[in-house]
Design a protein around this motif. Structure first.
Motif, mmCIF file in Angstrom:
data_model
loop_
_atom_site.group_PDB
_atom_site.id
_atom_site.type_symbol
_atom_site.label_atom_id
_atom_site.label_comp_id
_atom_site.label_asym_id
_atom_site.label_seq_id
_atom_site.Cartn_x
_atom_site.Cartn_y
_atom_site.Cartn_z
ATOM 1 N N VAL A 247 0.616 -1.286 -0.266
ATOM 2 C CA VAL A 247 0.209 0.189 0.382
ATOM 3 C C VAL A 247 0.791 0.794 0.334
ATOM 4 C CG1 VAL A 247 -1.586 -0.966 1.092
ATOM 5 C CG2 VAL A 247 -0.075 0.230 3.095
ATOM 6 N N LEU A 248 1.475 1.523 0.255
ATOM 7 C CA LEU A 248 2.701 2.720 0.558
ATOM 8 C C LEU A 248 3.239 2.513 -0.589
ATOM 9 C CD1 LEU A 248 5.087 2.306 4.432
ATOM 10 C CD2 LEU A 248 3.325 3.438 3.806
ATOM 11 N N LEU A 249 3.446 1.282 -1.466
ATOM 12 C CA LEU A 249 4.410 1.450 -2.939
ATOM 13 C C LEU A 249 2.984 1.761 -4.130
ATOM 14 C CD1 LEU A 249 7.074 -1.632 -3.094
ATOM 15 C CD2 LEU A 249 7.150 0.167 -3.004
ATOM 16 N N ALA A 250 2.443 1.679 -3.504
ATOM 17 C CA ALA A 250 0.943 2.272 -4.307
ATOM 18 C C ALA A 250 0.428 3.677 -3.793
ATOM 19 C CB ALA A 250 -0.590 1.275 -3.667
ATOM 20 N N ARG A 251 0.762 4.241 -2.788
ATOM 21 C CA ARG A 251 0.845 5.244 -2.312
ATOM 22 C C ARG A 251 1.885 6.118 -3.202
ATOM 23 N NH1 ARG A 251 -1.235 10.217 -1.044
ATOM 24 N NH2 ARG A 251 -0.836 11.766 0.453
ATOM 25 N N ALA A 252 3.279 5.956 -3.591
ATOM 26 C CA ALA A 252 3.974 6.292 -3.764
ATOM 27 C C ALA A 252 3.984 6.763 -4.848
ATOM 28 C CB ALA A 252 5.641 6.060 -3.182
ATOM 29 N N ILE A 253 3.756 5.484 -5.994
ATOM 30 C CA ILE A 253 4.073 5.579 -7.037
ATOM 31 C C ILE A 253 2.529 6.309 -7.837
ATOM 32 C CG2 ILE A 253 4.341 3.576 -9.238
ATOM 33 C CD1 ILE A 253 6.487 2.582 -6.974
ATOM 34 N N HIS A 254 1.609 5.542 -7.713
ATOM 35 C CA HIS A 254 0.471 5.562 -8.529
ATOM 36 C C HIS A 254 -0.263 7.257 -7.410
ATOM 37 C CE1 HIS A 254 1.615 2.400 -10.996
ATOM 38 N NE2 HIS A 254 0.766 1.270 -10.474
ATOM 39 N N GLY A 255 0.041 7.227 -6.290
ATOM 40 C CA GLY A 255 -0.740 8.617 -6.007
ATOM 41 C C GLY A 255 -2.050 7.690 -5.450
ATOM 42 N N GLU A 256 -1.806 6.784 -5.068
ATOM 43 C CA GLU A 256 -3.311 6.216 -4.433
ATOM 44 C C GLU A 256 -3.261 6.575 -2.979
ATOM 45 O OE1 GLU A 256 -3.482 1.516 -4.640
ATOM 46 O OE2 GLU A 256 -3.141 1.709 -6.859
ATOM 47 N N ARG A 257 -4.827 6.557 -2.416
ATOM 48 C CA ARG A 257 -4.674 7.124 -1.188
ATOM 49 C C ARG A 257 -4.654 6.114 0.082
ATOM 50 N NH1 ARG A 257 -9.306 11.802 -0.338
ATOM 51 N NH2 ARG A 257 -8.661 11.441 1.596
ATOM 52 N N LEU A 258 -4.581 6.361 1.293
ATOM 53 C CA LEU A 258 -4.638 5.293 1.940
ATOM 54 C C LEU A 258 -5.910 4.937 2.241
ATOM 55 C CD1 LEU A 258 -1.984 5.315 4.320
ATOM 56 C CD2 LEU A 258 -1.907 3.746 2.435
ATOM 57 N N VAL A 259 -7.354 4.594 2.864
ATOM 58 C CA VAL A 259 -8.399 4.622 3.099
ATOM 59 C C VAL A 259 -8.633 4.063 3.865
ATOM 60 C CG1 VAL A 259 -8.637 5.379 0.541
ATOM 61 C CG2 VAL A 259 -9.135 3.570 1.807
ATOM 62 N N GLY A 260 -9.575 4.674 4.672
ATOM 63 C CA GLY A 260 -10.258 3.889 5.941
ATOM 64 C C GLY A 260 -9.108 3.903 7.324
ATOM 65 N N PRO A 261 -9.677 2.410 7.436
ATOM 66 C CA PRO A 261 -8.296 2.349 8.801
ATOM 67 C C PRO A 261 -6.955 1.581 8.236
ATOM 68 C CG PRO A 261 -8.931 0.116 8.038
ATOM 69 C CD PRO A 261 -10.003 1.643 6.573
ATOM 70 N N GLN A 262 -7.495 2.101 7.015
ATOM 71 C CA GLN A 262 -5.309 1.800 5.955
ATOM 72 C C GLN A 262 -4.030 2.538 7.411
ATOM 73 O OE1 GLN A 262 -5.730 1.490 2.317
ATOM 74 N NE2 GLN A 262 -4.838 -0.231 1.773
ATOM 75 N N PRO A 263 -4.596 4.087 7.426
ATOM 76 C CA PRO A 263 -3.499 4.650 7.665
ATOM 77 C C PRO A 263 -2.609 4.020 9.217
ATOM 78 C CG PRO A 263 -4.959 6.115 6.424
ATOM 79 C CD PRO A 263 -5.124 4.551 6.679
ATOM 80 N N PHE A 264 -4.270 3.897 9.810
ATOM 81 C CA PHE A 264 -4.043 2.836 11.535
ATOM 82 C C PHE A 264 -3.128 1.471 11.345
ATOM 83 C CE2 PHE A 264 -7.449 5.745 11.613
ATOM 84 C CZ PHE A 264 -7.314 6.646 12.338
ATOM 85 N N GLY A 265 -3.634 1.165 10.111
ATOM 86 C CA GLY A 265 -3.129 -0.239 10.287
ATOM 87 C C GLY A 265 -1.507 -0.162 10.323
ATOM 88 N N VAL A 266 -0.988 0.887 9.029
ATOM 89 C CA VAL A 266 0.272 1.418 9.159
ATOM 90 C C VAL A 266 0.960 0.977 9.967
ATOM 91 C CG1 VAL A 266 2.005 2.888 7.830
ATOM 92 C CG2 VAL A 266 -0.300 1.901 6.443
ATOM 93 N N GLY A 267 0.445 2.489 10.701
ATOM 94 C CA GLY A 267 0.848 3.402 11.963
ATOM 95 C C GLY A 267 1.013 1.708 13.261
#
Length: 280
Positions: A247-267
């Motif tokens: 998901v971090l690569l998708a965010r960095a390369i494709h500009g995909e946003r972390l949605v819903g609980p994903q930011p909490f999951g990464v943290g």
């Protein structure tokens, strides 16, 4: 600490492989992506073993490695089928729970992590599921759910069996595991020729398969090396953090946003890693 670093490298390679493979599957059959990746990976690992003269002297790992390959293949087939018939946001988090299997296996076979590491394992598991982007509303059919559960069992069993085999021979384990995946796939292509319809082996396709194979080999190599340095229950969780890297690569390369609980999951995943590393 070395086991932690190696396991995180495994997760990084696995996450990058999933990102590249997922992107490639938008223009190629997922089946062909898996076959091309695993076939080239097998050729590369056999060539490497011959080149350095590291052919296994003992084969006590054989059936563990065969089991690791078969369960990985079952997990992949079930996962792709589940994705084809259900929501990724429902299927992916269920499949990610496969990390529970090697953790339980490690604890049952003698792993004794410190209290901080146990807490870190639990937090990291929650982080893995949340980072996969679970659907908080709505649902999907029973068939995709059952396939996702089968994928979780397949992926989890693969890591547990891989851990057992790697204790004897890391390179031999990877070679046998790859062969155990490639042979059934080649038999299937032979029996059902239409599966390979549309495959064009041009320079870009071959480069894609080679890149995927190297990332996949890296994930396996780092994981087996980590197993030889640390406890399966810890290495398996850290090695299962690949969805976070995807998901971090998708965010960095494709500009995909972390949605819903994903930011909490990464943290949560990062917090779990910190606790495990601090206690290590």
């Amino acid at each position: 600490m070395l086991a932690v670093i190696l396991a995180l490298c495994s997760a990084a390679c696995g996450g990058a492989a999933d990102f590249v493979g997922g992107t490639a599957s938008k223009r190629l059959s997922a089946f062909l992506v898996v076959l091309g990746n695993q076939f080239i990976g097998l050729v590369l690992i056999v060539g490497f073993i011959i080149a350095i003269g590291a052919w296994p002297g003992e084969w006590d790992f054989l059936w563990w490695a065969v089991g690791a390959g078969v369960t990985a293949l079952v997990g992949l087939v079930a996962f792709y089928q589940a994705l084809a018939t259900g929501k990724m946001s429902v299927v992916a988090p269920i499949a990610a729970l496969g990390a529970v299997v090697p953790v339980a296996w490690g604890l049952l076979t003698g792993d004794e992590p410190a209290m901080f590491q146990v807490v870190g394992i639990l937090i990291a598991l929650v982080g893995i599921v949340l980072a996969s982007g679970p659907e908080l509303e709505g649902g999907t059919g029973m068939r995709p759910l059952m396939l996702a559960v089968l994928a979780a069992v397949g992926f989890g069993s693969h890591m547990a069996l891989l851990g057992e085999a790697a204790e004897v021979s890391a390179l031999g384990t990877i070679m046998v595991m790859k062969a155990s995946m490639v042979i059934p796939l080649l038999v299937l292509v032979t029996l059902v020729g239409r599966i390979a319809t549309g495959l064009v082996l041009n320079r870009s396709t071959v480069a894609l398969f080679v890149g995927l194979a190297l990332l996949d080999l890296g994930a396996n190599a780092f994981f087996t090396a980590a197993i030889q340095q640390g406890m399966l229950s810890i290495v398996a969780v850290l090695g299962s953090l690949y969805p976070v890297f995807t998901v971090l690569l998708a965010r960095a390369i494709h500009g995909e946003r972390l949605v819903g609980p994903q930011p909490f999951g990464v943290g949560a995943a990062l917090a779990g890693v910190a606790l495990i590393a601090a206690a290590g």
